[in-house]
Enzyme design. Structure first.
Site, PDB file in Angstrom:
ATOM      1  N   GLY A  70       0.796  -1.222   0.000  1.00  0.00           N
ATOM      2  CA  GLY A  70       0.000   0.000   0.000  1.00  0.00           C
ATOM      3  C   GLY A  70       0.824   1.265   0.000  1.00  0.00           C
ATOM      4  N   THR A  71       1.924   1.276   0.737  1.00  0.00           N
ATOM      5  CA  THR A  71       2.745   2.489   0.803  1.00  0.00           C
ATOM      6  C   THR A  71       3.290   2.860  -0.563  1.00  0.00           C
ATOM      7  OG1 THR A  71       3.334   2.207   3.133  1.00  0.00           O
ATOM      8  CG2 THR A  71       4.861   3.469   1.758  1.00  0.00           C
ATOM      9  N   ASN A 149      -7.982   3.155   8.463  1.00  0.00           N
ATOM     10  CA  ASN A 149      -7.290   2.024   9.057  1.00  0.00           C
ATOM     11  C   ASN A 149      -7.377   2.006  10.575  1.00  0.00           C
ATOM     12  OD1 ASN A 149      -5.551   4.391   8.544  1.00  0.00           O
ATOM     13  ND2 ASN A 149      -4.045   3.260   9.727  1.00  0.00           N
ATOM     14  N   GLN A 177      -7.442  -0.967   3.378  1.00  0.00           N
ATOM     15  CA  GLN A 177      -8.256  -1.577   4.426  1.00  0.00           C
ATOM     16  C   GLN A 177      -9.550  -2.172   3.895  1.00  0.00           C
ATOM     17  OE1 GLN A 177      -7.569  -2.202   7.565  1.00  0.00           O
ATOM     18  NE2 GLN A 177      -5.559  -1.243   7.456  1.00  0.00           N
ATOM     19  N   THR A 235      12.627  -6.204 -12.071  1.00  0.00           N
ATOM     20  CA  THR A 235      12.155  -7.561 -12.339  1.00  0.00           C
ATOM     21  C   THR A 235      10.934  -7.879 -11.489  1.00  0.00           C
ATOM     22  OG1 THR A 235      14.403  -8.280 -12.876  1.00  0.00           O
ATOM     23  CG2 THR A 235      12.791  -9.997 -12.322  1.00  0.00           C
ATOM     24  N   CYS A 326       1.576   1.561  11.884  1.00  0.00           N
ATOM     25  CA  CYS A 326       2.744   2.365  11.531  1.00  0.00           C
ATOM     26  C   CYS A 326       3.173   3.280  12.670  1.00  0.00           C
ATOM     27  CB  CYS A 326       2.438   3.203  10.288  1.00  0.00           C
ATOM     28  SG  CYS A 326       2.023   2.206   8.853  1.00  0.00           S
TER      29      CYS A 326
END
Length: 382
Positions: A70-71, A149, A177, A235, A326
């Site tokens: 997500g970040t 969240n 979320q 990759t 976080c």
């Protein structure tokens, strides 16, 4: 044995995901860009996985960008769209976004962008009138989360998208979320970009995806070999993509089953909330009653420290959190709760309980009793 009620932080990897990725981890070592037989096989598995991901995200396979979670998805969407559009240098967001969104906006501000932060009401919902007033001729992006969240409040993203599109402005939503719980397709939400994280739906950590309409230009953050149509060089992680595709497919099947058969998860959550509010003096439910994720329950308990309560619950075999993973370990009041108008001292007492599909009524009854006893103990020691 620990009762795990921190699914908003991360969920267990599904067995089906482990079984699907093992062949690619154990023997599938080829680079999907290679032209030999093993490379072509890896490319085929990657293509099939992306097609499956695209079906859940309501877009074409070419509109999927595989990310590390997500970040990265939020960073690529916000910075990438803002930097690629010459329309202007103004971004609109909300006061209750995940740090990945707010810090991306802060990074743009350091590059000369103007950032408008929308207020929220006492339930954490964005003010639509404020959103309409915030959109300007030079607005280049609106980014507002689908679901919070910390308190689980669901935002009126479709309505926000309508306001933004009327002014010709693209919309991104952080749906980390909400994936597997609410519809997250581009068409479902009426948005131009949506980011998700694999570990919230039972895929491997370090996997995720950003769906972005092909008509919306995106400036890449990673430059290199030009993989993924140049939007994210490097990759590709074939095993990660396969696992994400399996987890998303299964999570979507579960979501549709809940829609069809009635949301038992929400019913268990509601019974748990009622028990906590009835048995724990001074317990306050935060977030929206009407617009809330079915597995989310967030409380404040006046007169105590949320971190102290977490320690006491952990001793009793209950794994919950004080808010965003976080910010774990911080006793500072949550910016989300402060934006909702909650007093800082009360905000420091926040505890988030987030259920998973397998959470049982018995586990929730045990947790409610443990909360009652733990709050009483922590208060007596304060």
């Amino acid at each position: 044995m620990t009762i795990y009620l921190d699914h908003a932080a991360t969920s267990p990897v599904r067995r089906e995901v482990l079984e699907a990725v093992w062949p690619h981890l154990a023997g599938g070592t080829a680079n999907p860009s290679s032209r030999h037989g093993p490379g072509v096989a890896a490319a085929g598995a990657l293509t099939a996985a992306i097609a499956d991901i695209a079906r859940v995200l309501g877009c074409r396979p070419g509109e999927v960008v595989l990310t590390s979670g997500g970040t990265e998805g939020d960073n690529l969407a916000i910075k990438g769209i803002a930097l690629a559009r010459p329309r202007g240098r103004h971004v609109v967001t909300s006061a209750v976004e995940h740090p990945a969104v707010l810090e991306s906006c802060a990074a743009l501000a350091r590059q000369g962008f103007a950032i408008t932060v929308l207020p929220v009401d006492g339930t954490g919902r964005v003010d639509l009138d404020a959103a309409a007033a915030a959109i300007r001729d030079d607005t280049t992006l609106v980014t507002v989360q689908l679901a919070n969240n910390e308190v689980g409040t669901v935002q009126p993203v479709r309505e926000l998208a309508g306001l933004a599109h009327a002014g010709g402005v693209p919309v991104h939503t952080d749906a980390v979320q909400a994936a597997g719980v609410l519809p997250v397709g581009l068409a479902d939400l009426g948005v131009d970009a949506v980011s998700i994280a694999g570990h919230k739906v039972g895929a491997l950590r370090g996997t995720g995806a950003l769906a972005v309409r092909s008509r919306v230009p995106v400036e890449p953050l990673l430059h290199g070999g030009g993989q993924q149509r140049g939007r994210r060089s490097g990759t590709e992680d074939v095993a990660g993509a396969v696992g994400l595709a399996v987890a998303l497919r299964l999570a979507e099947q579960d979501r549709l089953a809940r829609e069809r058969d009635g949301d038992a998860l929400a019913a268990r959550r509601d019974a748990f909330v009622a028990e906590v509010l009835a048995s724990v003096p001074g317990a306050i439910l935060t977030g929206s009653d009407e617009h809330r994720l079915p597995g989310s329950a967030s409380f404040c308990f006046a007169g105590i420290s949320g971190e102290s309560l977490l320690v006491e619950l952990d001793v009793r075999g209950i794994a919950v959190s004080s808010g965003s993973a976080c910010a774990a370990g911080s006793d500072e009041p949550s910016p989300v709760l402060l934006a909702m108008g909650i007093d800082p001292d009360l905000a420091r007492s926040a505890v988030r309980v987030s259920l998973g599909p397998a959470t049982t009524t018995a586990e929730l009854a045990t947790t409610a009793a443990a909360l009652r006893d733990a709050v009483g103990l922590v208060r007596s020691l304060a």
